[in-house]
Design an enzyme around this catalytic site. Structure first.
Site, PDB file in Angstrom:
ATOM      1  N   LYS A 195      -3.895  40.941   9.202  1.00  0.00           N
ATOM      2  CA  LYS A 195      -2.429  41.799  10.363  1.00  0.00           C
ATOM      3  C   LYS A 195      -2.923  43.183  10.440  1.00  0.00           C
ATOM      4  O   LYS A 195      -3.238  44.105  10.509  1.00  0.00           O
ATOM      5  CB  LYS A 195      -1.150  41.497  10.007  1.00  0.00           C
ATOM      6  CG  LYS A 195      -1.479  39.735  10.542  1.00  0.00           C
ATOM      7  CD  LYS A 195      -0.324  39.335  10.209  1.00  0.00           C
ATOM      8  CE  LYS A 195       0.049  37.742  10.430  1.00  0.00           C
ATOM      9  NZ  LYS A 195       0.022  37.400  12.254  1.00  0.00           N
TER      10      LYS A 195
ATOM     11  N   PHE B 271       2.536  28.686   6.830  1.00  0.00           N
ATOM     12  CA  PHE B 271       1.262  29.065   7.301  1.00  0.00           C
ATOM     13  C   PHE B 271       0.086  29.247   7.793  1.00  0.00           C
ATOM     14  O   PHE B 271       0.402  30.722   6.828  1.00  0.00           O
ATOM     15  CB  PHE B 271       1.761  29.750   8.840  1.00  0.00           C
ATOM     16  CG  PHE B 271       1.060  29.440   9.948  1.00  0.00           C
ATOM     17  CD1 PHE B 271       1.234  28.801  11.066  1.00  0.00           C
ATOM     18  CD2 PHE B 271       0.238  30.701  10.289  1.00  0.00           C
ATOM     19  CE1 PHE B 271       0.154  29.011  12.256  1.00  0.00           C
ATOM     20  CE2 PHE B 271      -0.183  30.789  11.423  1.00  0.00           C
ATOM     21  CZ  PHE B 271      -0.361  29.865  12.236  1.00  0.00           C
TER      22      PHE B 271
ATOM     23  N   ASP C 141      -0.519  34.213  -0.038  1.00  0.00           N
ATOM     24  CA  ASP C 141      -0.973  35.212   1.553  1.00  0.00           C
ATOM     25  C   ASP C 141      -0.528  35.992   1.830  1.00  0.00           C
ATOM     26  O   ASP C 141       0.922  35.528   1.691  1.00  0.00           O
ATOM     27  CB  ASP C 141      -1.115  33.904   2.445  1.00  0.00           C
ATOM     28  CG  ASP C 141      -1.486  33.446   3.738  1.00  0.00           C
ATOM     29  OD1 ASP C 141      -1.473  35.081   4.109  1.00  0.00           O
ATOM     30  OD2 ASP C 141      -1.614  33.043   4.544  1.00  0.00           O
TER      31      ASP C 141
HETATM   32  N1  PXG Z   1      -1.551  33.425   7.212  1.00  0.00           N
HETATM   33  C1  PXG Z   1      -0.857  33.930   7.309  1.00  0.00           C
HETATM   34  C2  PXG Z   1       0.618  33.839   6.793  1.00  0.00           C
HETATM   35  C3  PXG Z   1      -0.067  34.252   8.675  1.00  0.00           C
HETATM   36  O1  PXG Z   1       1.053  34.423   9.174  1.00  0.00           O
HETATM   37  C4  PXG Z   1      -2.342  33.604   8.788  1.00  0.00           C
HETATM   38  C5  PXG Z   1      -2.710  33.968   8.043  1.00  0.00           C
HETATM   39  C6  PXG Z   1      -3.304  33.525  10.014  1.00  0.00           C
HETATM   40  O2  PXG Z   1      -4.080  34.869  10.613  1.00  0.00           O
HETATM   41  P1  PXG Z   1      -5.433  34.980  11.914  1.00  0.00           P
HETATM   42  O3  PXG Z   1      -5.501  36.492  11.603  1.00  0.00           O
HETATM   43  O4  PXG Z   1      -6.113  34.163  12.243  1.00  0.00           O
HETATM   44  O5  PXG Z   1      -3.736  34.658  12.923  1.00  0.00           O
HETATM   45  C7  PXG Z   1      -1.462  34.213   9.628  1.00  0.00           C
HETATM   46  C8  PXG Z   1      -0.954  34.651  10.968  1.00  0.00           C
HETATM   47  C9  PXG Z   1      -0.889  32.970  16.696  1.00  0.00           C
HETATM   48  C10 PXG Z   1       0.746  33.838  15.154  1.00  0.00           C
HETATM   49  O6  PXG Z   1      -0.782  33.669  17.494  1.00  0.00           O
HETATM   50  C11 PXG Z   1      -0.419  33.412  13.950  1.00  0.00           C
HETATM   51  C12 PXG Z   1       0.454  34.230  12.964  1.00  0.00           C
HETATM   52  C13 PXG Z   1       1.913  34.159  13.387  1.00  0.00           C
HETATM   53  C14 PXG Z   1       2.397  34.443  14.947  1.00  0.00           C
HETATM   54  C15 PXG Z   1       1.575  33.546  15.697  1.00  0.00           C
HETATM   55  O7  PXG Z   1      -1.550  31.776  15.692  1.00  0.00           O
HETATM   56  N2  PXG Z   1      -0.074  34.179  12.040  1.00  0.00           N
END
Ligand code: PXG
Length: 400
Positions: free
Chosen positions: A252, A138, A223
């Site tokens: 984050k 992810f 990541d």
């Molecule tokens: N890399 C990792 C490992 C992540 O967990 C992202 C990139 C993307 O980050 P942004 O800031 O673009 O969301 C994540 C995001 C959701 C959601 O609601 C996203 C994550 C975890 C839980 C929910 O899209 N991780």
């Protein structure tokens, strides 16, 4: 509750299915609903709230900068960006950093850097660069990132997708070695897969991947948007294996739980492929983001949050592992990042989260029928105890 839910239902997109609680206030590891009921936040906004909600020093950095200077664009220099980038590079051992806002933007930045590096430095033929990713990954929600997801729902209906990505099983270094070809630019990997279900790979996996990448002149890009900044008990999850990646993604918690701040960090020879106009973002590295990001890193250090995560995380994992219930298939994690996997025949992780909500504990399920505990790194033992006991009560109440 009903009014707010109805408004979101009527005017919002239906791309989330939130638990039925309307939160109005947050402080430290706690949040409150509209009726004044207090909850322990065991989700920490998916690891975005590592410093605790509304940390006074971070709120001061945000408001102080907002009173001094707001967004100016990258057309000009600011007195905030340089110190932030320097701090991030010195702490992580990377040479350069490019600021963005969301995690997905930082990932896109890494993909662009890796491709351009492959053409400019590795002399891969034009438009032939490949990036290897992992099954169960992810990395965000853009078209390119969704396109190399192995989760059908993330892809279905959103094609066509950009080519140039290939998947290998996560945790299998041999598979990575076998997949590398002359045109491979980079291997993009989460040291622990977060959304994939808090999947911890075998010991030595990342170190072996780093060797394989180095031997083939392939960039290792970690990541650490979710695992970084102390979440797993080390500053970076890659530190557990003594690995320094060629590219690193942070997001984050870098925004201190207040605003979106992300970084792509790398070696100089990788970052140097970018020339003015190649890439950018209106708000990336803006003075407020840089001020908050800088303070988030300083507070992490000065409050010893990484060590706290290691200590309290070991305690939390011990307590979770001591839960005896036939439906618990696995408890895994590192630091304050834990996944509790349930037998899907016994019950759904989503139902556990709903029951936890009723017991004053907030979290959300993830893939593999797993409940995640990823509280702010400031959590103290009594709240860990309460959360684990709430889970024990919930499990005791449902027949296995
Ligand atoms: N890399 C990792 C490992 C992540 O967990 C992202 C990139 C993307 O980050 P942004 O800031 O673009 O969301 C994540 C995001 C959701 C959601 O609601 C996203 C994550 C975890 C839980 C929910 O899209 N991780």
């Amino acid at each position: 509750m009903t009014t707010y839910a109805a408004l979101e239902e009527k005017y919002g997109a239906r791309n989330y299915a939130p638990l039925p609680v309307v939160l109005v206030r947050a402080e430290g590891v706690h949040v409150w609903d509209a009726d004044g009921r207090r909850y322990i936040d065991m989700l920490g906004a998916y690891s975005a709230v590592s410093h605790g909600h509304r940390h006074p020093r971070l709120v001061a950095a945000l408001t102080g900068q907002a009173r001094r200077m707001d967004v100016i664009s990258r057309a000009f220099l600011s007195d905030r960006l340089g110190p932030f980038l320097e701090k991030a590079c010195l702490m992580t051992g990377m040479q350069r950093a490019l600021p963005m806002n969301t995690g997905a933007e930082a990932v896109e930045t890494a993909l662009k850097a890796a491709r351009k590096w492959a053409y400019a430095v590795k002399h891969v033929p034009a438009d032939a660069a490949e990036i290897i990713v992992c099954e169960g990954n992810f990395h965000g929600r853009t078209i390119a990132i969704s396109g190399f997801s192995s989760c059908a729902q993330y892809r279905n209906g959103f094609g066509p997708f950009p080519p140039g990505f290939r998947q290998v099983p996560f945790g299998d270094a041999h598979a990575l070695a076998a997949a590398i070809r002359p045109n491979t630019a980079a291997f993009l990997v989460e040291p622990i897969q977060g959304e994939g279900g808090v999947i911890v790979p075998p010991d030595g996996y990342l170190a072996r991947c780093a060797e394989i990448c180095r031997a083939s002149n392939v960039l290792l890009i970690c990541d650490e948007i979710q695992t970084g900044l102390g979440r797993t008990g080390r500053l970076l999850a890659a530190d557990h294996e003594g690995v320094r990646p060629d590219g690193l993604l942070l997001g984050k918690a870098l925004g201190g739980g207040l605003i979106p701040v992300s970084l792509f960090l790398s070696r100089s020879d990788v970052m140097d492929v970018f020339t003015p106009g190649d890439h950018g973002s209106t708000f990336g590295g803006y003075p407020i983001g840089a001020a908050v990001g800088y303070e988030a890193l300083v507070v992490l250090e000065e409050e010893g949050l990484v060590d706290r995560s290691a200590r309290q995380g070991a305690y939390m994992l011990d307590r979770l592992r001591a839960l005896r219930h036939p439906a618990i298939v696995d408890v895994r994690g590192k630091g304050l990042f834990a996944g509790i996997e349930f037998d899907p025949k016994a019950f759904k992780a989503a139902d556990i989260c709903y029951a936890l909500l009723k017991n004053g504990v907030l979290t959300k399920d993830t893939l593999r029928n797993t409940v995640r505990f990823a509280p702010p790194l400031t959590i103290e033992r009594p709240d860990i105890d309460r959360a684990v006991e709430a889970l024990a009560d919930v499990l005791a109440a449902v027949p296995a």
